[in-house]
Design a protein around this motif. Structure first.
Motif, PDB file in Angstrom:
ATOM      1  N   VAL A 222      27.853  72.909  13.703  1.00  0.00           N
ATOM      2  CA  VAL A 222      27.138  71.974  12.828  1.00  0.00           C
ATOM      3  C   VAL A 222      25.878  72.631  12.291  1.00  0.00           C
ATOM      4  CG1 VAL A 222      28.041  69.991  14.102  1.00  0.00           C
ATOM      5  CG2 VAL A 222      25.805  70.918  14.712  1.00  0.00           C
TER       6      VAL A 222
ATOM      7  N   SER B 115      23.734  72.951   4.974  1.00  0.00           N
ATOM      8  CA  SER B 115      24.289  73.965   4.078  1.00  0.00           C
ATOM      9  C   SER B 115      23.359  75.167   4.038  1.00  0.00           C
ATOM     10  CB  SER B 115      24.447  73.389   2.666  1.00  0.00           C
ATOM     11  OG  SER B 115      25.371  72.330   2.662  1.00  0.00           O
TER      12      SER B 115
ATOM     13  N   GLU C  57      35.067  72.854   7.579  1.00  0.00           N
ATOM     14  CA  GLU C  57      34.910  71.518   7.008  1.00  0.00           C
ATOM     15  C   GLU C  57      36.213  71.005   6.381  1.00  0.00           C
ATOM     16  OE1 GLU C  57      31.448  70.808   4.695  1.00  0.00           O
ATOM     17  OE2 GLU C  57      30.101  71.642   6.211  1.00  0.00           O
TER      18      GLU C  57
ATOM     19  N   SER D 181      36.066  67.470   4.450  1.00  0.00           N
ATOM     20  CA  SER D 181      34.974  67.185   3.515  1.00  0.00           C
ATOM     21  C   SER D 181      35.445  66.523   2.226  1.00  0.00           C
ATOM     22  CB  SER D 181      34.213  68.477   3.173  1.00  0.00           C
ATOM     23  OG  SER D 181      35.065  69.394   2.507  1.00  0.00           O
TER      24      SER D 181
ATOM     25  N   HIS E 108      31.198  67.798   9.308  1.00  0.00           N
ATOM     26  CA  HIS E 108      30.028  66.936   9.092  1.00  0.00           C
ATOM     27  C   HIS E 108      30.265  65.508   9.552  1.00  0.00           C
ATOM     28  CE1 HIS E 108      32.505  66.213   5.529  1.00  0.00           C
ATOM     29  NE2 HIS E 108      31.873  65.072   5.397  1.00  0.00           N
TER      30      HIS E 108
ATOM     31  N   LEU F   4      20.106  66.712  13.774  1.00  0.00           N
ATOM     32  CA  LEU F   4      21.400  66.283  13.253  1.00  0.00           C
ATOM     33  C   LEU F   4      22.204  65.629  14.357  1.00  0.00           C
ATOM     34  CD1 LEU F   4      23.164  66.430  10.662  1.00  0.00           C
ATOM     35  CD2 LEU F   4      24.129  68.541  11.563  1.00  0.00           C
TER      36      LEU F   4
END
Length: 283
Positions: free
Chosen positions: A43, A46, A175, A178, A208, A243
């Motif tokens: 994780v 970007s 990902e 996504s 994410h 996060l």
């Protein structure tokens, strides 16, 4: 902490990597050991270096992207920096955000057979592996479908199944949900958890949608640009990084310990009412 039962299948030692035309390294003195059979969740924001690290595992970095790399990488006893992604495909399979970018055939079954045909596998082996991969992903009903008629979630599961036909020891996913709606994303993530638990496949997942997968991870790697990675068990990492899925954020605000990673784990705190901090909190 309990000693780990399995040997490291991936060893990344003090890797620094800089893309061509850039002055700042995407990875700086990065080290990571991944156990065989581990589910590793990657994780970070970007630009933190997540995709670069994943591409390192199968040799796309530096073979496809160029640039300068120092340090050492070993994946199941092989050096992806030395042999390149073509030689690594049966060791570390890679799945990207956009499954259509990986497709080369029009029909699902043909797509799944393509890589094996290139590898020169016998027809009977190819047929068996297609059946096994279809079953593992729960997509037997899609075998005769044209790829362009599939939903986003179906396409991503076909992409994963196609990679599995080469029987890699490590599955790397950048990902993969996504571009999917929540239901399709959940189906893909559930399939990955099943592959990890039922087949013992080592899974490295950049994702994410943390609330759907964090409770299944053995460890988390949190990457932040310009800072050392934070690596550890989910609760200990989530307690220290900005996060986190909403449920964990609530748990941190309320002082719940141990931090709940699922609704089931959070119910005992909710039932007990405000002010309850859990075991080991001193309350």
């Amino acid at each position: 902490m309990e000693p780990r039962a399995h040997p490291a299948i991936i060893s990344i030692e003090n890797v620094t990597y800089t893309y061509p035309g850039t002055s700042q390294p995407a990875l700086k003195d990065f080290s990571l050991h991944v156990e065989e059979g581990e589910f590793l969740l990657v994780v970070g924001a970007s630009g933190a270096g997540k995709s670069t690290m994943l591409r390192l595992v199968n040799g796309l970095v530096p073979h496809f992207y160029g640039g300068e790399l120092s340090g050492g990488v070993q994946v199941a006893g092989r050096d992806p920096v030395e042999v390149g992604p073509g030689e690594m495909s049966d060791t570390a399979g890679m799945v990207f955000q956009d499954p259509e970018a990986q497709f080369v055939a029009e029909v699902v079954e043909d797509e799944m057979a393509f890589a094996m045909e290139n590898a020169g596998l016998p027809l009977n082996v190819m047929r068996r592996r297609v059946e096994e991969a279809l079953h593992a992903l729960g997509i037997e009903h899609l075998r005769g479908r044209r790829v362009n008629t599939l939903s986003g979630g179906e396409k991503q599961r076909v992409a994963i199944a196609s990679v599995l036909t080469l029987q890699p020891q490590v599955l790397v996913l950048d990902e993969p949900t996504s571009q999917l709606d929540p239901q399709s994303a959940e189906e893909v993530l559930d399939a990955l958890v099943k592959l990890n638990k039922d087949l013992g496949l080592t899974v490295i997942l950049s994702e994410h949608r943390l609330e759907r997968v964090v409770q299944h991870a053995d460890r988390i790697v949190y990457m932040e640009q310009g800072r050392p990675a934070v690596i550890g068990e989910p609760r200990e990492v989530l307690a220290t990084i900005p996060l986190a899925p909403p449920l964990v954020q609530v748990g941190k605000l309320m002082g719940w310990t141990p931090l709940p990673l699922s609704i089931k784990e959070a119910r005992k705190f909710a039932r007990a009412g405000p002010g309850v901090r859990g075991q080991g909190s001193g309350v």
